[in-house]
Design a protein around this motif. Structure first.
Motif, PDB file in Angstrom:
ATOM      1  N   UNK A  32      27.181  24.938 -32.867  1.00  0.00           N
ATOM      2  CA  UNK A  32      28.338  24.127 -33.225  1.00  0.00           C
ATOM      3  C   UNK A  32      28.049  22.644 -33.191  1.00  0.00           C
ATOM      4  N   UNK A  33      26.788  22.277 -33.434  1.00  0.00           N
ATOM      5  CA  UNK A  33      26.400  20.860 -33.474  1.00  0.00           C
ATOM      6  C   UNK A  33      25.590  20.619 -34.742  1.00  0.00           C
ATOM      7  N   UNK A  91      18.880  30.388 -26.847  1.00  0.00           N
ATOM      8  CA  UNK A  91      19.254  30.597 -25.442  1.00  0.00           C
ATOM      9  C   UNK A  91      18.877  29.388 -24.590  1.00  0.00           C
ATOM     10  N   UNK A  92      17.687  28.852 -24.795  1.00  0.00           N
ATOM     11  CA  UNK A  92      17.266  27.675 -24.020  1.00  0.00           C
ATOM     12  C   UNK A  92      18.140  26.465 -24.333  1.00  0.00           C
ATOM     13  N   UNK A  93      18.465  26.291 -25.609  1.00  0.00           N
ATOM     14  CA  UNK A  93      19.292  25.148 -25.990  1.00  0.00           C
ATOM     15  C   UNK A  93      20.725  25.295 -25.491  1.00  0.00           C
ATOM     16  N   UNK A  94      21.237  26.512 -25.442  1.00  0.00           N
ATOM     17  CA  UNK A  94      22.584  26.728 -24.894  1.00  0.00           C
ATOM     18  C   UNK A  94      22.637  26.311 -23.431  1.00  0.00           C
ATOM     19  N   UNK A  95      21.608  26.680 -22.672  1.00  0.00           N
ATOM     20  CA  UNK A  95      21.555  26.305 -21.256  1.00  0.00           C
ATOM     21  C   UNK A  95      21.488  24.783 -21.137  1.00  0.00           C
ATOM     22  N   UNK A  96      20.589  24.171 -21.905  1.00  0.00           N
ATOM     23  CA  UNK A  96      20.438  22.713 -21.846  1.00  0.00           C
ATOM     24  C   UNK A  96      21.721  21.997 -22.268  1.00  0.00           C
ATOM     25  N   UNK A 111      33.822  21.510 -34.151  1.00  0.00           N
ATOM     26  CA  UNK A 111      32.750  22.496 -34.159  1.00  0.00           C
ATOM     27  C   UNK A 111      32.390  22.912 -32.737  1.00  0.00           C
ATOM     28  N   UNK A 112      32.435  21.970 -31.811  1.00  0.00           N
ATOM     29  CA  UNK A 112      32.093  22.296 -30.426  1.00  0.00           C
ATOM     30  C   UNK A 112      33.101  23.287 -29.861  1.00  0.00           C
ATOM     31  N   UNK A 113      34.375  23.139 -30.218  1.00  0.00           N
ATOM     32  CA  UNK A 113      35.399  24.046 -29.716  1.00  0.00           C
ATOM     33  C   UNK A 113      35.230  25.456 -30.265  1.00  0.00           C
TER      34      UNK A 113
END
Length: 144
Positions: A32-33, A91-96, A111-113
C-alpha cells in the motif's frame, strides 16, 4: 485482451516466474505504498545499497536469494534490473514498515489504510532473517 507483461530472465537466460519475482511496483501494491517508498524501505532494510541511485541490491540480499539480477527487453534493448523474491521480501518489508513507518503524502494515506493486517513470518528461518535485517537497520541508525 490486456497486454501481458514481457517475460523476465535471469542472467543465465532462465525464464523467471512473475508470480514470485517482483519489482518495486508489485511490492508497493502489496504494502500500500509507492514504488519510490519501497526503494526507501529496501535501503533502510539494508537490502538495497543506500549510497547509490542505480538500485544495486546488497550482497546480503543477493546471497539470501531475496534479490536476483534480471535481463529484460525494453525499447532501448536488453536492460539489467534487480528484482525481488516477492513473498520473502514482502514479509521482511512488512516487519520493517510496521516497526518504522515511512512518512507518506496525502496520495498514500488512503492506500496505507487498505493494507492487509500485519502477518508474522511463519517459519523460524524467515523470522530470523527478518530480525537480522531489523538489527542491521538499528545499527545503521545508531551510526547516524
Amino acid at each position: 485482451m490486456a497486454n501481458q507483461p514481457a517475460p523476465i530472465f535471469d542472467e543465465d537466460g532462465t525464464q523467471l516466474d512473475r508470480k514470485i519475482i517482483w519489482g518495486q511496483k508489485e511490492l508497493g501494491e502489496h504494502l500500500g505504498i509507492s514504488a519510490v517508498q519501497v526503494g526507501k524501505l529496501l535501503r533502510r532494510s539494508l537490502l538495497l545499497h543506500a549510497d547509490t541511485d542505480d538500485k544495486q541490491p546488497t550482497d546480503f540480499a543477493l546471497s539470501e536469494g531475496l534479490a536476483v539480477w534480471t535481463i529484460q527487453q525494453t525499447a532501448e534493448g536488453l536492460k539489467r534490473y534487480a528484482r525481488w523474491h516477492g513473498p520473502r521480501t514482502l514479509e521482511l518489508l512488512r516487519v520493517a514498515l510496521s516497526e518504522n513507518p515511512l512518512p507518506h503524502g496525502p496520495k498514500d494515506r488512503s492506500r496505507v489504510q487498505e493494507r492487509a493486517p500485519q502477518e508474522i513470518p511463519a517459519s523460524l528461518p524467515e523470522r530470523v532473517r527478518a530480525l537480522e535485517v531489523r538489527i542491521a537497520e538499528l545499527e545503521r541508525q545508531l551510526l547516524r
